[in-house]
Design an enzyme around this catalytic site. Structure first.
Site, PDB file in Angstrom:
ATOM      1  N   CYS A   2       0.787  -1.188  -0.029  1.00 46.87           N
ATOM      2  CA  CYS A   2      -0.008   0.068  -0.030  1.00 46.87           C
ATOM      3  C   CYS A   2       0.835   1.393   0.030  1.00 46.87           C
ATOM      4  CB  CYS A   2      -0.970   0.221   1.276  1.00 46.87           C
ATOM      5  SG  CYS A   2      -1.794  -1.572   1.391  1.00 46.87           S
ATOM      6  N   ARG A  31       2.079   1.356  -5.933  1.00 47.05           N
ATOM      7  CA  ARG A  31       2.201   0.511  -4.747  1.00 47.05           C
ATOM      8  C   ARG A  31       1.260  -0.347  -4.419  1.00 47.05           C
ATOM      9  NH1 ARG A  31       6.629   2.049  -1.597  1.00 47.05           N
ATOM     10  NH2 ARG A  31       5.771   0.847   0.174  1.00 47.05           N
ATOM     11  N   TRP A  81      -3.248  -2.153  -1.512  1.00 47.21           N
ATOM     12  CA  TRP A  81      -3.122  -3.442  -2.073  1.00 47.21           C
ATOM     13  C   TRP A  81      -3.617  -4.378  -0.957  1.00 47.21           C
ATOM     14  CZ3 TRP A  81      -0.178  -8.043  -1.241  1.00 47.21           C
ATOM     15  CH2 TRP A  81      -0.203  -9.107  -2.340  1.00 47.21           C
ATOM     16  N   ASN A 107       0.042   0.227   6.062  1.00 51.72           N
ATOM     17  CA  ASN A 107       0.598  -0.437   5.072  1.00 51.72           C
ATOM     18  C   ASN A 107       1.312  -1.705   5.715  1.00 51.72           C
ATOM     19  OD1 ASN A 107       2.024  -1.707   3.118  1.00 51.72           O
ATOM     20  ND2 ASN A 107       3.621  -0.157   3.364  1.00 51.72           N
ATOM     21  N   GLY A 108       0.849  -2.891   5.380  1.00 50.38           N
ATOM     22  CA  GLY A 108       1.619  -3.875   6.079  1.00 50.38           C
ATOM     23  C   GLY A 108       0.505  -5.167   6.394  1.00 50.38           C
ATOM     24  N   GLU A 490      13.637 -13.526 -17.898  1.00 53.81           N
ATOM     25  CA  GLU A 490      13.010 -12.092 -17.426  1.00 53.81           C
ATOM     26  C   GLU A 490      12.055 -11.966 -18.658  1.00 53.81           C
ATOM     27  OE1 GLU A 490      12.824  -9.985 -15.378  1.00 53.81           O
ATOM     28  OE2 GLU A 490      12.535  -8.103 -16.464  1.00 53.81           O
ATOM     29  N   LYS A 494       8.188 -10.868 -17.919  1.00 51.18           N
ATOM     30  CA  LYS A 494       7.430  -9.515 -18.274  1.00 51.18           C
ATOM     31  C   LYS A 494       6.343  -9.847 -19.167  1.00 51.18           C
ATOM     32  CE  LYS A 494       9.191  -7.139 -16.370  1.00 51.18           C
ATOM     33  NZ  LYS A 494      10.293  -7.206 -15.630  1.00 51.18           N
ATOM     34  N   GLU A 497       3.552 -10.846 -16.704  1.00 51.41           N
ATOM     35  CA  GLU A 497       3.014  -9.516 -15.839  1.00 51.41           C
ATOM     36  C   GLU A 497       2.178  -8.668 -16.740  1.00 51.41           C
ATOM     37  OE1 GLU A 497       6.089  -8.156 -12.734  1.00 51.41           O
ATOM     38  OE2 GLU A 497       7.248  -8.134 -14.333  1.00 51.41           O
ATOM     39  N   HIS A 513      15.392 -32.244 -22.732  1.00 58.34           N
ATOM     40  CA  HIS A 513      14.696 -33.109 -21.694  1.00 58.34           C
ATOM     41  C   HIS A 513      13.277 -32.896 -21.111  1.00 58.34           C
ATOM     42  CE1 HIS A 513      18.842 -33.784 -20.892  1.00 58.34           C
ATOM     43  NE2 HIS A 513      19.421 -32.634 -20.939  1.00 58.34           N
ATOM     44  N   LYS A 616       4.013  -2.638  -6.642  1.00 59.23           N
ATOM     45  CA  LYS A 616       5.566  -2.314  -7.015  1.00 59.23           C
ATOM     46  C   LYS A 616       6.483  -2.924  -5.936  1.00 59.23           C
ATOM     47  CE  LYS A 616       8.779  -0.366  -9.287  1.00 59.23           C
ATOM     48  NZ  LYS A 616       9.233  -1.388 -10.629  1.00 59.23           N
TER      49      LYS A 616
HETATM   50  O1  M6R Z   1      11.814  -4.251  -5.573  1.00 57.87           O
HETATM   51  P1  M6R Z   1      12.406  -5.461  -5.707  1.00 57.87           P
HETATM   52  O2  M6R Z   1      13.557  -5.399  -6.633  1.00 57.87           O
HETATM   53  O3  M6R Z   1      12.903  -6.077  -4.310  1.00 57.87           O
HETATM   54  O4  M6R Z   1      11.467  -6.302  -6.101  1.00 57.87           O
HETATM   55  C1  M6R Z   1      11.538  -7.511  -6.316  1.00 57.87           C
HETATM   56  C2  M6R Z   1      10.189  -8.048  -7.280  1.00 57.87           C
HETATM   57  O5  M6R Z   1       9.111  -8.136  -6.655  1.00 57.87           O
HETATM   58  C3  M6R Z   1      10.372  -7.529  -8.542  1.00 57.87           C
HETATM   59  O6  M6R Z   1      11.448  -7.560  -9.424  1.00 57.87           O
HETATM   60  C4  M6R Z   1       8.922  -7.852  -9.512  1.00 57.87           C
HETATM   61  O7  M6R Z   1       9.163  -9.227  -9.715  1.00 57.87           O
HETATM   62  C5  M6R Z   1       8.690  -7.189 -10.704  1.00 57.87           C
HETATM   63  N1  M6R Z   1       7.224  -7.160 -10.686  1.00 57.87           N
HETATM   64  C6  M6R Z   1       9.190  -7.509 -11.840  1.00 57.87           C
HETATM   65  O8  M6R Z   1       8.691  -6.922 -12.790  1.00 57.87           O
END
Ligand code: M6R
Length: 621
Positions: A2, A31, A81, A107-108, A490, A494, A497, A513, A616
């Site tokens: 949050c 966030r 969130w 937040n938390g 990666e 992407k 996501e 395999h 985020k």
């Molecule tokens: O803030 P951080 O780099 O620790 O975050 C780690 C992951 O949560 C972050 O890289 C996440 O996988 C992103 N959504 C990737 O695009």
């Protein structure tokens, strides 16, 4: 998770508290965006004025347009969130208590909320939401009833709560005050002139002030227009650490791009260049000023463990190839949440490298704490100044990517690889694994990367057009070998996501395999091809892999170096990248995959900055 904003200023400036808080929420929406809400207090207001709405901030703005709130002198705002309780209006923050005179945002996660709620229910308290936050609000209300002091009440309650939390509270009887508390969740203070701010991160207030105060763990802060007072949860006076934010509000704007993601992809040459800046002395030797661990300790390191999550973990995977090659130190890369809850072999000779954009990822923070408890030294590679993980590490190497607002990471990834490479080269220099002239050559190669990354971005139209033609794809696979493997991972992340498409990354050698069974007519497969000028067995093996999947009907989307004619017969689409040494190639090969995911998501009409279900900064375990 949050986003939290607090503001207090002179009561005579009409509309400012609400404007500041809404502006802060706009900047913190990355966030979390399950709901948004605000609470205001002003002189003479008998109760808190509040509004909250499920969904994105736009819903709250429409609500405020339809039902404006009165003027105020202090305000708090929240973008959520969801954890406890679904993303509904009634679970949105703020949560009110004390007959509507107290408002609390959080937040938390309050882990002992069930027991505390049972206690309050037994006392006859009624709850209007399913959240753990409302329990905190009712507890503060109960504590306030005896002391009539919001700071005292907050401190008392903070000591009762278990879990992770940042809490902010305002009370109608104290219209010139906002009180905050933090335990394992972020909270920073913005220092203004006749006004003060609180935020989950500096983005919340950077449009108004770049002077900030970093709070420590287990501290309570009380802000008024003219003062900021910090105490520990034990009530003893404490000091925050003052610093200046090194970017301005414009850096957190879209700058003419259609999305933050598009802007951040375009920021990458600068992000990598800035991360490299100022890292060598006049003799060309690497000097990592922010790496404050005794050189003797670094020389004695016999194992490196990288802990990170998501994209940051893939940056660690890339770094493993380079650091092992340059330093001859074994490197393990481990997802932070897995590291923490098994029984990893960590000794005083282990160097743990925590990679994190936000510096707040709870899984990574817990791994850092665990590693230090076992006697390891921890270096963190972090983008966000003033965040928690650098403060809890033995040393920090900052990336200088600037604020990354889009939830899916792009420029942070390239700058994390760059910083991890700097760390690897520094260790190689210190331990004598490389001669100074060898390091100088590698540094020159790194310094060449920003202009090469720019060249890849400039070729982005072909990638976007290909993505557009694939908007109905339901599954895309990604293959790579060596450093191309984490790039494939990666690329798949992407796409998942941003475009909500099934995507998987594989080590190309693993194909035979099992995963090759997935290949059928028309299956799109990205293949990251290593440099033909590197170890040639690597290149030819990947070319063979392309032939194997193509023979089984795959549609091959090949990322290859300029001039690599060997791939031409087997590529249905080819995305050229400039020539670079193998270890540098991830800084280039990742970029078409980012552009592809963004373009495909955009073609599907999706919000590339705020993908569904994500946040985020993941500040819960
Ligand atoms: O803030 P951080 O780099 O620790 O975050 C780690 C992951 O949560 C972050 O890289 C996440 O996988 C992103 N959504 C990737 O695009």
């Amino acid at each position: 998770m949050c986003g939290i904003v607090g503001y207090v200023g002179p009561s005579e400036v009409s509309g400012r508290p609400l404007d500041v808080v809404l502006e802060g929420l706009r900047r913190l929406e990355y966030r979390g965006y399950d709901s948004a809400g605000v609470a205001l207090v002003g002189p003479g207001s008998p109760q808190v004025a509040s509004a909250k709405k499920a969904g994105k901030l736009a819903n709250l703005l429409a609500e405020l347009e339809a039902n404006p709130l009165p003027d105020a002198s202090a305000a708090v705002g929240h973008t959520r969130w969801a954890t406890h309780g679904g993303p509904t209006d009634r679970n949105a923050h703020p949560h009110l208590a004390d007959g509507g005179r107290l408002a609390v945002i959080h937040n938390g996660i309050v882990e002992n909320f069930a027991a505390l709620k049972a206690e309050l229910l037994a006392e006859g308290v009624t709850f209007l939401s399913d959240t753990d936050t409302e329990v905190a609000a009712q507890l503060i209300s109960r504590a306030y009833a005896s002391s009539k002091d919001l700071t005292v009440a907050m401190t008392e309650v903070a000591r009762m709560l278990e879990g992770t939390f940042t809490l902010l509270a305002v009370h109608a009887e104290h219209p010139g005050t906002v009180v905050g508390a933090r335990h394992d969740s972020p909270l920073v203070v913005g220092l203004g002139d006749g006004e003060n701010f609180l935020g989950s991160d500096v983005a919340a207030f950077v449009a108004h002030t770049r002077e900030a105060l970093e709070l420590g763990q287990d501290q309570v802060v009380t802000i008024t227009p003219s003062a900021v007072e910090v105490i520990g949860f034990d009530g003893a006076p404490a000091q925050g650490k003052r610093y200046s934010v090194d970017w301005d509000a414009a850096a957190a704007e879209k700058g003419g791009f259609g999305s933050f993601m598009d802007k951040e992809i375009h920021d990458q040459p600068q992000a990598v260049g800035d991360t490299l800046l100022g890292r060598t002395d006049l003799d060309g030797r690497l000097v990592l000023d922010d790496l404050k661990i005794d050189e003797a300790v670094l020389r004695s390191v016999d194992k490196i463990i990288v802990v990170a999550c998501g994209t940051a973990a893939y940056a660690g995977h890339v770094a493993k190839y380079a650091i092992e090659h340059w330093c001859r130190i074994p490197v393990e890369v481990e997802l932070a949440h897995e590291f923490r809850y098994r029984d990893p072999v960590v000794t005083e000779k282990t160097l743990v490298v925590a990679i994190t954009q936000s510096g707040e990822t709870m899984d990574t923070l817990m791994a850092v704490r665990h590693a230090r408890e076992q006697g390891a030294k921890v270096v963190s590679i972090v983008n966000t100044n003033g965040s928690t993980i650098p403060r809890e590490s033995d040393a920090v190497l900052y990336t200088h990517a600037g604020p990354e607002i889009a939830v899916a990471s792009t420029k942070a990834f390239l700058s994390q690889i760059t910083a991890a490479y700097l760390l690897g080269l520094y260790l190689a220099q210190l331990r004598g694994n490389k001669f100074p002239d060898e390091i100088a050559v590698l540094m020159d190669e790194l310094r060449d990367m920003p202009s090469k990354i720019q060249a890849v971005i400039d070729r982005g139209d072909h990638v976007s057009a290909t993505a557009l033609s694939m908007r109905d794809a339901t599954s895309v696979l990604f293959l790579g070998r060596h450093v191309g493997f984490p790039v494939a991972l990666e690329g798949a992340l992407k796409l998942k996501e941003l475009a909500y498409i099934h995507a998987e990354g594989f080590a190309a050698g693993e194909l035979k395999h099992g995963p090759i069974a997935l290949i059928e007519e028309g299956q799109p497969v990205f293949v990251v091809v290593p440099s033909p000028r590197g170890r040639d067995s690597l290149h030819s093996k990947v070319v063979s892999n392309i032939q194997e999947i193509r023979a089984r009907g795959a549609r091959t989307l090949v990322i290859a170096e300029d001039g690599d004619e060997a791939v031409l017969p087997y590529a249905d689409e080819i995305f050229w990248i400039p020539q670079a040494p193998t270890l540098m190639q991830p800084l280039l090969a990742t970029v078409p995959l980012q552009i592809f995911a963004m373009a495909l998501a955009t073609a599907k009409g999706l919000d590339v900055d705020q993908p569904r279900n994500l946040a985020k900064s993941v500040t819960v375990e």
